[in-house]
Write an enzyme that holds these catalytic residues in place. Structure first.
Site, short mmCIF file in Angstrom:
data_model
loop_
_atom_site.label_atom_id
_atom_site.label_comp_id
_atom_site.label_asym_id
_atom_site.label_seq_id
_atom_site.Cartn_x
_atom_site.Cartn_y
_atom_site.Cartn_z
N GLY A 43 0.83 -1.20 0.00
CA GLY A 43 0.00 0.00 0.00
C GLY A 43 0.86 1.25 0.00
N GLU A 44 0.39 2.29 0.67
CA GLU A 44 1.05 3.59 0.78
C GLU A 44 0.99 4.39 -0.51
OE1 GLU A 44 5.08 3.25 2.13
OE2 GLU A 44 4.57 2.08 3.91
#
Length: 355
Positions: free
Chosen positions: A320-321
Site C-alpha cells: 500500500g502507501e
C-alpha cells in the site's frame, strides 16, 4: 448544493473523438499492428481522459491518505494501531517505501490526515501534512457503524478538496493510504459491492496466520450483518463499514474525474476507495488506471467489478502507501510516449505492411 453534488455534475465519460483520433494514429505507427499491446490501449485511455491526442503525464503526485480504525482493537492486524501515526511521520520524513518509489518515478508525495488518532496540528502548521481530519479514527465496525453519513460526506469532500488543489499543478495523480487494520473495512466494502463471499475477498493483510485470518473473516461477516450497508449506496457503505482514508480516496478519485485527471489506483485499500467512488458516480471508472494486482485474494474481484481486465503490474505487492501507483507511473509515461513520440509509416516514408 454540496461540494460533492456540484462535483458530480462535472464528471463525464472519456471523449470518444479523442479516443478515435488516438486509435487512428496508433494503428499506423511504424511497427507491426498493435505490437505494444496493453500500453497502446492505455494510450487511448489517456487521450480520452484528457481529451487530446497529446496527453501530459509529466507532473506526478502520489496522495497518501491516513486514518485509524476502531476495528483494529479486534486484533485484525499484526501491527498495533500506533503504527499509523508512526508511519505518517516516516512518509513525511521521506523514508518510507512510497517515498523511495515515488522518487524513482519523479512523483511528489502528499500525506493527508483523514482520521489519524493523534493530534498532528504541528505537522499541519509546518505545511508537512494536509489536514482533512474527520475524526480520531472510525468506530469499531464489529460493534456498530464506522461513522455517520455526514462524516462519510465530509471524508469524500475532503478528498475532492485535495484533488482540486493539486489539479492546478499536476496532470496525473496516484492513490495511496496508511491505516492499521484497513484491509478489514476494505474487505467488507469489497464483499458488499461485488457480491462475493467474505471468504473469497479476505486475505492475510499484514501477515495473519490461519486462526487470525478466520477471526478476521468472522469480524467482517459480523460487521456486515450488524450494520446492513445498502449495496447500492456508496455513502452508506462507507458510513457503515468503511474508513476515513477510504472515503478520502473515493473523493480524490471523484475530484480527479471532474478535472479530467488520470488516477493511478494503488492496491487493495485504494481499490476499495475506487469501489465507493464508482458506487457514487459510475463514470469515474473512465479515469482509473489500475497500477497492480495485490497479493490479497479479493483484489482481482474488486478490479474486475470495476472493469479492469488486467492491471499494469503483478509483482506480489501488499504494502500500500501508494507504492504500486508510483511503480506504474513510468509505464503510464511509456504509453503516452508511444502516442506522442513515435512516427507513423507516412511520416517517415516507411513501407507499411500488407493489410
Amino acid at each position: 448544493m454540496s461540494l460533492l453534488d456540484r462535483t458530480l455534475l462535472e464528471i463525464f465519460p472519456q471523449d470518444s473523438d479523442s479516443r478515435d483520433a488516438a486509435k487512428a494514429r496508433l494503428d499506423n505507427l511504424v511497427m507491426p499492428h498493435w505490437a505494444l499491446g496493453d500500453l497502446m490501449d492505455l494510450a487511448i485511455d489517456l487521450a480520452g481522459m484528457q481529451r487530446t491526442i497529446k496527453p501530459l503525464v509529466d507532473k506526478r503526485a502520489i496522495v497518501t491518505m491516513a486514518g485509524d480504525h476502531g476495528v483494529a482493537a479486534e486484533g485484525v492486524s499484526k501491527f498495533p494501531a500506533e503504527v499509523t501515526v508512526q508511519m505518517v511521520h516516516a512518509i513525511i520524513g521521506g523514508s518510507a517505501g512510497v517515498n523511495a518509489l515515488a522518487r524513482s518515478a519523479g512523483a511528489d508525495v502528499f500525506v493527508v490526515d483523514m482520521g489519524v488518532n493523534a493530534d498532528l496540528r504541528d505537522l499541519v502548521e509546518q505545511k508537512k501534512l494536509i489536514n482533512k481530519k474527520v475524526g480520531l479514527g472510525t468506530g469499531n465496525i464489529a460493534k456498530g457503524p464506522a461513522m455517520s453519513r455526514a462524516m462519510a460526506v465530509r471524508a469524500v469532500e475532503g478528498g475532492i478538496d485535495v484533488a482540486f488543489a493539486l489539479s492546478t499543478k499536476y496532470n496525473i495523480i496516484g492513490t495511496g493510504e496508511m491505516g492499521i487494520g484497513n484491509t478489514t473495512p476494505s474487505a467488507a466494502i469489497a464483499a458488499v459491492c461485488t457480491g462475493k463471499t467474505v471468504e473469497e475477498i479476505t486475505g492475510r493483510g499484514s501477515g495473519l496466520n490461519d486462526a487470525e485470518l478466520q477471526t478476521k473473516i468472522d469480524i467482517i461477516k459480523k460487521s456486515i450483518e450488524i450494520n446492513k450497508p445498502n449495496s447500492k449506496d456508496g455513502l452508506d457503505i462507507l458510513a457503515k463499514v468503511g474508513g476515513f482514508e477510504i472515503g478520502g480516496i473515493a473523493g480524490l478519485i471523484i475530484g480527479c474525474a471532474a478535472k479530467k485527471i488520470p488516477v493511478v489506483v494503488d492496491g487493495y485499500i485504494s481499490t476499495a476507495g475506487a469501489l465507493i467512488a464508482a458506487k457514487i458516480e459510475p463514470f469515474v471508472r473512465d479515469y482509473l488506471i489500475f497500477a497492480h494486482r495485490s497479493v490479497e485474494p479479493g483484489h482481482v474481484h474488486m478490479q474486475e467489478f470495476l472493469g479492469c481486465k488486467r492491471p499494469l503490474l503483478d509483482l506480489n505487492f501488499r504494502l500500500g502507501e501508494g507504492t504500486g501507483a508510483a511503480m506504474a507511473m513510468n509505464l503510464v509515461d511509456g504509453a503516452k510516449a508511444i502516442l506522442t513520440d513515435m512516427s507513423t509509416f507516412d511520416e517517415i516514408a516507411v513501407t507499411a505492411p500488407e493489410k
